[in-house]
Design a protein around this motif. Structure first.
Motif, PDB file in Angstrom:
ATOM      1  N   SER A  42      11.923   8.265   1.206  1.00  0.00           N
ATOM      2  CA  SER A  42      11.302   7.853  -0.043  1.00  0.00           C
ATOM      3  C   SER A  42       9.853   8.290  -0.009  1.00  0.00           C
ATOM      4  CB  SER A  42      11.410   6.335  -0.216  1.00  0.00           C
ATOM      5  OG  SER A  42      10.596   5.682   0.738  1.00  0.00           O
ATOM      6  N   ASP A  43       9.100   7.954  -1.051  1.00  0.00           N
ATOM      7  CA  ASP A  43       7.692   8.332  -1.077  1.00  0.00           C
ATOM      8  C   ASP A  43       6.849   7.479  -0.128  1.00  0.00           C
ATOM      9  OD1 ASP A  43       8.052   6.046  -2.550  1.00  0.00           O
ATOM     10  OD2 ASP A  43       6.599   6.568  -4.094  1.00  0.00           O
ATOM     11  N   ARG A  44       7.397   6.374   0.372  1.00  0.00           N
ATOM     12  CA  ARG A  44       6.666   5.493   1.282  1.00  0.00           C
ATOM     13  C   ARG A  44       7.015   5.726   2.749  1.00  0.00           C
ATOM     14  NH1 ARG A  44       6.724  -0.401  -0.220  1.00  0.00           N
ATOM     15  NH2 ARG A  44       4.790  -0.301   0.939  1.00  0.00           N
ATOM     16  N   GLY A  45       8.160   6.371   3.021  1.00  0.00           N
ATOM     17  CA  GLY A  45       8.553   6.596   4.401  1.00  0.00           C
ATOM     18  C   GLY A  45       9.940   7.196   4.509  1.00  0.00           C
ATOM     19  N   SER A  77       7.976   1.271  11.475  1.00  0.00           N
ATOM     20  CA  SER A  77       7.920   0.101  10.615  1.00  0.00           C
ATOM     21  C   SER A  77       8.862  -0.999  11.084  1.00  0.00           C
ATOM     22  CB  SER A  77       8.258   0.508   9.185  1.00  0.00           C
ATOM     23  OG  SER A  77       8.363  -0.601   8.351  1.00  0.00           O
ATOM     24  N   ASP A  87       6.911   4.336   8.256  1.00  0.00           N
ATOM     25  CA  ASP A  87       6.062   4.369   7.066  1.00  0.00           C
ATOM     26  C   ASP A  87       5.036   5.482   7.202  1.00  0.00           C
ATOM     27  OD1 ASP A  87       7.317   2.215   5.876  1.00  0.00           O
ATOM     28  OD2 ASP A  87       5.902   0.752   6.674  1.00  0.00           O
TER      29      ASP A  87
END
Length: 116
Positions: A42-45, A77, A87
């Motif tokens: 995803s864009d976060r990790g 994370s 992350d």
């Protein structure tokens, strides 16, 4: 239903599911000479299989096949079942050209005139 299956069969099913996830993964994370398949991103990790990857930390490269996509700084994370989640602290897309420290003059024509 899985409670009724023998433990050996449940372990084989879980291994087959992990193998299927690994085969479907096209993106990979490269740390030094090692590479690990990214199962979820995803864009976060992102997440990799926990049994394959050690607790990664620091600067990594993310590839989609042979194409270098990102250079990122990560921190571990959490462990979520058979997945290890990481992350992004920083995630930078790779560029095909080197950055310049001056303004490029645009000498291209604004349009073409047709002959009539």
């Amino acid at each position: 239903m899985s409670e009724y299956l023998p433990k050996e069969l449940r372990d084989q099913l879980a291994a087959a599911q992990r193998q299927g996830k690994r085969k479907r993964a096209t993106r990979s994370v490269h740390v030094g000479d090692e590479a690990f398949a990214i199962i979820e991103m995803s864009d976060r990790g992102f997440a990799v299989l926990a049994e394959e990857a050690p607790r990664l930390r620091g600067l990594i490269d993310i590839y989609d096949g042979p194409q270098h996509l990102y250079q990122a700084l990560i921190v571990a994370s959490s462990e979520d079942g058979d997945l290890m989640r990481y992350d992004f602290k920083r995630n930078t897309a790779t560029a095909t050209t080197a950055p310049v420290d001056f303004v490029l003059a645009d000498t291209r024509p604004a349009g073409l005139l047709t002959q009539t």
